[in-house]
Write a protein that holds these residues in place. Structure first.
Motif, short mmCIF file in Angstrom:
data_model
loop_
_atom_site.label_atom_id
_atom_site.label_comp_id
_atom_site.label_asym_id
_atom_site.label_seq_id
_atom_site.Cartn_x
_atom_site.Cartn_y
_atom_site.Cartn_z
N ASN A 158 3.16 89.69 27.78
CA ASN A 158 2.12 88.70 27.53
C ASN A 158 1.05 89.31 26.64
O ASN A 158 0.63 90.45 26.83
CB ASN A 158 1.51 88.25 28.86
CG ASN A 158 0.62 87.03 28.69
OD1 ASN A 158 -0.43 87.10 28.10
ND2 ASN A 158 1.08 85.91 29.23
N TYR A 184 -2.09 88.36 26.23
CA TYR A 184 -3.48 88.23 26.68
C TYR A 184 -3.96 89.53 27.30
O TYR A 184 -3.19 90.27 27.93
CB TYR A 184 -3.61 87.07 27.68
CG TYR A 184 -3.59 85.74 26.97
CD1 TYR A 184 -4.78 85.10 26.64
CD2 TYR A 184 -2.40 85.15 26.60
CE1 TYR A 184 -4.77 83.90 25.97
CE2 TYR A 184 -2.37 83.94 25.93
CZ TYR A 184 -3.57 83.31 25.61
OH TYR A 184 -3.54 82.13 24.94
N ARG A 227 0.46 78.27 27.42
CA ARG A 227 0.03 79.66 27.27
C ARG A 227 -1.49 79.73 27.29
O ARG A 227 -2.18 78.98 26.64
CB ARG A 227 0.56 80.24 25.95
CG ARG A 227 2.06 80.47 25.97
CD ARG A 227 2.49 81.14 24.66
NE ARG A 227 1.92 82.47 24.54
CZ ARG A 227 2.42 83.55 25.12
NH1 ARG A 227 3.49 83.46 25.86
NH2 ARG A 227 1.84 84.72 24.95
N GLY A 228 -2.02 80.64 28.08
CA GLY A 228 -3.47 80.82 28.14
C GLY A 228 -4.17 79.88 29.10
O GLY A 228 -5.39 79.95 29.23
N PHE A 287 -9.44 88.24 23.59
CA PHE A 287 -8.49 87.71 24.55
C PHE A 287 -7.04 88.09 24.25
O PHE A 287 -6.21 88.13 25.15
CB PHE A 287 -8.59 86.19 24.63
CG PHE A 287 -9.90 85.71 25.17
CD1 PHE A 287 -10.21 85.83 26.52
CD2 PHE A 287 -10.85 85.14 24.33
CE1 PHE A 287 -11.41 85.39 27.03
CE2 PHE A 287 -12.06 84.69 24.84
CZ PHE A 287 -12.34 84.83 26.18
N ILE A 288 -6.73 88.33 23.00
CA ILE A 288 -5.32 88.50 22.62
C ILE A 288 -5.12 89.81 21.88
O ILE A 288 -5.89 90.16 20.97
CB ILE A 288 -4.84 87.33 21.74
CG1 ILE A 288 -4.94 86.01 22.51
CG2 ILE A 288 -3.42 87.57 21.27
CD1 ILE A 288 -4.58 84.81 21.68
N ASN A 325 -3.02 94.67 28.41
CA ASN A 325 -2.28 93.41 28.39
C ASN A 325 -1.89 92.98 29.80
O ASN A 325 -1.67 93.79 30.70
CB ASN A 325 -1.01 93.55 27.54
CG ASN A 325 -1.30 93.48 26.06
OD1 ASN A 325 -1.37 94.51 25.39
ND2 ASN A 325 -1.47 92.27 25.54
#
Length: 373
Positions: free
Chosen positions: A247, A249, A370-371, A292-293, A216
């Motif tokens: 976060n 991501y 976000r992102g 990605f997450i 992360n």
């Protein structure tokens, strides 16, 4: 008087004086003119270099041999350079990244990951308009076989394509691939405040079944700095963004030697598409696939320090250069994004307005961005 060298007389060479214009006895015999010379007492065998023969035949032959020598020497040097790229057959960890106008930070990145245990860096240089080249600042690392630069100048090639090409080349030469951006610094540990190297961390039995390990982000903002200075990133930005310590991501480390690896642009940039066993940073196998997450985020064994905005001055440069894939940035949106991850101040805002010669009205709702870092 001319001097003519005697070919042999009692096993010794001797010069004999003859009158100017006195002809040599004999015929033209290629390189040498052979004949005999008489004086008052004796007759001697002698020779003389045929200069016309040298000019007509030997000189062109010499030029041809010289050209062949130059070509062969060039090919040998090229072969040596090619061998140098793959001088080492096996690497424990390889770092793959792509960037544009990152020369200020490249040496720090390479030094940091070298200490962490990375043995090979494959960097896509996607600078444009001859602004700068990676080799301007890290050519010594290239010469020492630590770094390979893939020149993409102005290319639309993205991360997924670079990952695919590089992984196919080094698949069986590298045990682990770090698929990170150039502003992401990995920290790994099993005990807090005791950082480890990759060779101490990855061989642990915790990750025996893992083919990809996700880490992360921890977002680092500007730390209330406004202008660039030459200190390393890890010294300038020491505290995570106060509202974004967790976060969701992720970026990944991928195991080498996998056969079915397909990176899909914009969909699975950082891990292959649905064909590997993905774990979190604690070694837990993840049932759901999202490249990605990873939510909730896990920081127990490792995380990525993401120096995403740096200072307002440096973020202006990021907006201007655009993305490495040649996609541009909207200044208004990026300024809003900057303040969604950093505290607002009039002094910071003035930096953006001065640079772009316009006014901005940044919003305060950080969730809208976000992102988008």
């Amino acid at each position: 008087m001319k001097k003519v060298k005697i070919l042999k007389r009692k096993n010794n060479y001797r010069n004999i004086k003859i009158k100017r214009g006195e002809p040599l006895l004999g015929k033209d015999s290629g390189l040498f003119l052979k004949g005999k010379i008489k004086n008052k007492h004796k007759r001697y065998n002698c020779f003389k270099i045929n200069t016309n023969f040298c000019l007509k035949l030997l000189l062109p032959l010499f030029i041809i041999l010289l050209v062949v020598f130059i070509i062969l020497r060039k090919n040998i040097n090229i072969s040596r350079r090619k061998l140098k790229i793959n001088k080492k057959d096996n690497y424990f960890a390889c770092f793959i990244g792509i960037g544009r106008q990152e020369n200020k930070y490249l040496r720090e990145l390479i030094d940091y990951y070298s200490k962490l245990g990375v043995e090979r860096f494959i960097l896509g240089d996607n600078n444009i308009n001859n602004t700068e080249k990676f080799s301007d600042v890290i050519q010594d690392y290239v010469d020492s076989d630590l770094v390979e630069i893939i020149e993409l100048f102005g290319s639309s090639m993205g991360q997924a394509e670079l990952y695919q090409i590089t992984y196919d080349r080094y698949r069986n030469k590298c045990k682990w691939f770090l698929l990170f951006d150039l502003d992401e610094y990995l920290v790994v540990h099993f005990e807090k405040d005791k950082s480890l190297t990759l060779k101490e961390f990855l061989p642990n039995e915790t990750f025996n079944k893992c083919e990809a390990i996700e880490f992360n982000w921890v977002i680092y903002g500007d730390n209330e700095l406004i202008h660039y200075d030459k200190r390393p990133l890890v010294e300038r930005f020491t505290e995570p963004y106060f509202e974004d310590k967790a976060n969701s991501y992720v970026k990944s480390i991928l195991r080498g030697g996998l056969n079915k690896t397909v990176f899909v642009p914009k969909k699975s940039n950082h891990v292959p598409e649905r064909c590997v066993t993905i774990c979190d940073s604690k070694g837990n196998i993840l049932n759901s696939y999202n490249p990605f997450i990873h939510n909730p985020p896990i920081f127990d064994y490792g995380y990525l320090k993401h120096f995403t905005t740096k200072t307002a001055e440096e973020y202006c440069e990021k907006i201007i250069r655009g993305q490495p894939t040649n996609l541009g940035y909207d200044p208004a949106e990026r300024v809003q994004c900057f303040f969604s991850h950093n505290r607002f101040s009039e002094e910071k805002l003035k930096v953006f307005e001065s640079k772009f010669n316009r006014t901005f009205n940044p919003i305060s709702n950080r969730n809208d961005f976000r992102g988008k870092l």
